[in-house]
Design a protein around this motif. Sequence first.
Motif, PDB file in Angstrom:
ATOM      1  N   LYS A  87       0.763   4.928  -8.879  1.00  0.00           N
ATOM      2  CA  LYS A  87       0.271   5.396  -7.582  1.00  0.00           C
ATOM      3  C   LYS A  87       1.182   6.489  -7.017  1.00  0.00           C
ATOM      4  O   LYS A  87       0.712   7.510  -6.524  1.00  0.00           O
ATOM      5  CB  LYS A  87       0.196   4.203  -6.615  1.00  0.00           C
ATOM      6  N   GLN A  88       2.491   6.274  -7.131  1.00  0.00           N
ATOM      7  CA  GLN A  88       3.445   7.244  -6.607  1.00  0.00           C
ATOM      8  C   GLN A  88       3.293   8.596  -7.304  1.00  0.00           C
ATOM      9  O   GLN A  88       3.300   9.649  -6.666  1.00  0.00           O
ATOM     10  CB  GLN A  88       4.878   6.708  -6.789  1.00  0.00           C
TER      11      GLN A  88
ATOM     12  N   VAL B 255       2.077  -0.275 -11.832  1.00  0.00           N
ATOM     13  CA  VAL B 255       1.030   0.233 -10.948  1.00  0.00           C
ATOM     14  C   VAL B 255       1.620   0.973  -9.743  1.00  0.00           C
ATOM     15  O   VAL B 255       1.041   1.936  -9.243  1.00  0.00           O
ATOM     16  CB  VAL B 255       0.091  -0.933 -10.532  1.00  0.00           C
ATOM     17  N   ASN B 256       2.814   0.564  -9.307  1.00  0.00           N
ATOM     18  CA  ASN B 256       3.448   1.235  -8.167  1.00  0.00           C
ATOM     19  C   ASN B 256       3.839   2.661  -8.526  1.00  0.00           C
ATOM     20  O   ASN B 256       3.646   3.597  -7.747  1.00  0.00           O
ATOM     21  CB  ASN B 256       4.700   0.464  -7.710  1.00  0.00           C
ATOM     22  N   ILE B 257       4.368   2.825  -9.737  1.00  0.00           N
ATOM     23  CA  ILE B 257       4.765   4.165 -10.171  1.00  0.00           C
ATOM     24  C   ILE B 257       3.527   5.017 -10.463  1.00  0.00           C
ATOM     25  O   ILE B 257       3.499   6.210 -10.169  1.00  0.00           O
ATOM     26  CB  ILE B 257       5.722   4.071 -11.381  1.00  0.00           C
TER      27      ILE B 257
ATOM     28  N   ILE C 270       0.423  10.524  -6.026  1.00  0.00           N
ATOM     29  CA  ILE C 270       0.712  11.134  -4.719  1.00  0.00           C
ATOM     30  C   ILE C 270       1.532  12.404  -4.904  1.00  0.00           C
ATOM     31  O   ILE C 270       1.253  13.431  -4.291  1.00  0.00           O
ATOM     32  CB  ILE C 270       1.456  10.131  -3.826  1.00  0.00           C
TER      33      ILE C 270
ATOM     34  N   ARG D 233      -5.492  -4.580 -12.071  1.00  0.00           N
ATOM     35  CA  ARG D 233      -4.997  -4.529 -10.690  1.00  0.00           C
ATOM     36  C   ARG D 233      -5.229  -3.148 -10.078  1.00  0.00           C
ATOM     37  O   ARG D 233      -5.661  -3.023  -8.924  1.00  0.00           O
ATOM     38  CB  ARG D 233      -3.503  -4.868 -10.686  1.00  0.00           C
TER      39      ARG D 233
ATOM     40  N   TYR E 245       1.814  -1.149  -3.320  1.00  0.00           N
ATOM     41  CA  TYR E 245       3.016  -0.438  -2.908  1.00  0.00           C
ATOM     42  C   TYR E 245       3.254   0.799  -3.757  1.00  0.00           C
ATOM     43  O   TYR E 245       3.013   0.810  -4.956  1.00  0.00           O
ATOM     44  CB  TYR E 245       4.248  -1.357  -3.036  1.00  0.00           C
ATOM     45  N   CYS E 246       3.719   1.870  -3.108  1.00  0.00           N
ATOM     46  CA  CYS E 246       4.392   2.957  -3.828  1.00  0.00           C
ATOM     47  C   CYS E 246       5.403   3.525  -2.838  1.00  0.00           C
ATOM     48  O   CYS E 246       5.335   3.219  -1.648  1.00  0.00           O
ATOM     49  CB  CYS E 246       3.409   4.006  -4.314  1.00  0.00           C
ATOM     50  N   ASP E 247       6.356   4.328  -3.321  1.00  0.00           N
ATOM     51  CA  ASP E 247       7.439   4.754  -2.429  1.00  0.00           C
ATOM     52  C   ASP E 247       6.907   5.492  -1.199  1.00  0.00           C
ATOM     53  O   ASP E 247       7.407   5.321  -0.098  1.00  0.00           O
ATOM     54  CB  ASP E 247       8.441   5.620  -3.201  1.00  0.00           C
ATOM     55  N   ASP E 248       5.898   6.339  -1.400  1.00  0.00           N
ATOM     56  CA  ASP E 248       5.317   7.078  -0.258  1.00  0.00           C
ATOM     57  C   ASP E 248       4.087   6.350   0.266  1.00  0.00           C
ATOM     58  O   ASP E 248       2.996   6.908   0.309  1.00  0.00           O
ATOM     59  CB  ASP E 248       4.951   8.500  -0.695  1.00  0.00           C
TER      60      ASP E 248
END
Lengths: 265, 322
Positions: free
Chosen positions: B197-198, B193-195, B201, B235, A251-254
Amino acid sequence: MFIIGELINGMDQRVAAAIKEKNKDFIRSLARKQVDAGADALDVNCGPASRDAAGDMRWLVETIRKEASCVLCLDSTKPEAIEAGLEASAHKCVINSTSADISRLEVYCAMAKKYKAFLVALVMDRKGVPQDKDGKLELAAQILNFAQENGFPLDELYLDPILLPINVAQNQLFGILELIKDFKSLSTPAPKTLLGLSNVSQGSKKRKLINRTFLVMASAYGLDAAILDPLDQELTRSLITSELILNKSIYCDDFISAYNKSKNI
Amino acid sequence: MADELKLLEKWSLKVHEVKLGAGPSAGGSREIIFNIGGQSSFPFLFKEGDIPNRPLIAAEVLDCVEDDWPVGLRTDLASVSKDPVEWARKMASDSGADLVCLKLQGLHPDLGNKPVKDAMALVEAVLKNIKTPLIILGCGSADKDNEVLPAISEATKGERLLFGDVVSENYKTLAAACIADGHNIIAESPIDVNIAKQLNILLSDIGMPLDRIVINPTIGALGYGLEYAYSIMERAKSAALAGDKMLAMPFICFVGQESWRAKEAKVSLNDFPQGGNARMRGIMWEVVTAMAMVEAGADILTMRHPEAIKIVKSAITDLMKR
């Protein structure tokens, strides 16, 4: 999920006309649009009206290959049409499809091995499509046995549980979902699973809603590949989201943009 | 062999390969250049994929040193710690470090508030005295870093250095400078890991090529969250190898900074008699933290103590033997 774009299909009148008139631009543009929308592969079907299935398949594959080098899913009931497509394609193909009949398995398995293609096997035989889960499982086991005995790699084999429309066989749909899971336990390595998604809504209203709901459910049961309309954004976005929920992507926001960037879309 | 092969993983994607440093033919002045990343397997699993580049060690050099440095660092770096140029030269030539990581912490309003021109002069002098690529870190104060780092980026245009760190709340200014001047960038996320990736982007959206981003996953030293950092890196790496291009960047791990902050690396023998010799304890804290990060998939380790650097460099050389 491995997405196979369904739009190059002779059942569609515009595609049938393009095949008849040898309209390369129309076919190439249809290929490009689907790849740009995220299709990993393209289904190629000359349709029932074709009088020269092998010739039409060859022309379609050669035309698409000028535009895209992705996997092509050669969709025909005629072995000579499939072989013509395999010959014309310089890249990986999927043979779509064989049935569980030994005579057909012999022909298509040999062809898949010769051209290093993936093979789709429908869980039906000359007697037709079994009405119940057990009948389908039995045919799936028969297909896997044949593949194993003939040295065909099981993880390059896609089993298709045959999806029928909701307004024809509503009581079978949950069984299809269970089969997607059950097929996996029949062999090691497990076979892959594939569906022609749009069948589920054939003849219904609110087709897109039915398609995307079923796809998300099938995704949760572990479906590996689907033949679908990649230009249906709500459908592909629902699929991307389902894969997040299943922890298959991070998951990420975009997350839609992340998926697209990862696929170079 | 056949049974062994059945157990091997097959991955679909390689980590992006990042080039550090540019020689004269590519518009820079570095005599030594490195590639990091490019692997298609978890660390040191040579049968599962390609591992074209070994993990690198960057010697950490600070433009000013706090008074309360632990004894292991204070005594062993006494001859150079007041002169960052000599410090960088010595670490690059004698310690076995592959490159230098210059942290401009003296820019911070609370740590000296040095002017921009001092930082620029220091970077220029360090570059003249080392042959390797340079990592340049700001002081952590967003306003000051946004003033200084773009100026240094412009002054070192074409050297293909590695600048850091950018975070989700503050990335545009430094990223725009690095894009324009051909540098690489470190994207920092708080063990998340979510941040991570964000942020990749966001960087990609403003035009930063994916093969010029290095992830700082933020680590904890041995005893201070190391396992958590390890699991986040694992991960991210498994997602990357399975096809997620937005996480397929090499990692930089700030080992020196974190391990020398640990109580066990700092307290004296008198205060912690059961811990043994304080100097060796600090060195080993850094070594053990570094080795765990190497096994987690670090592509660059920034380290402080020359003895720790030697031990870890030798261990990496052994691990890279196929």
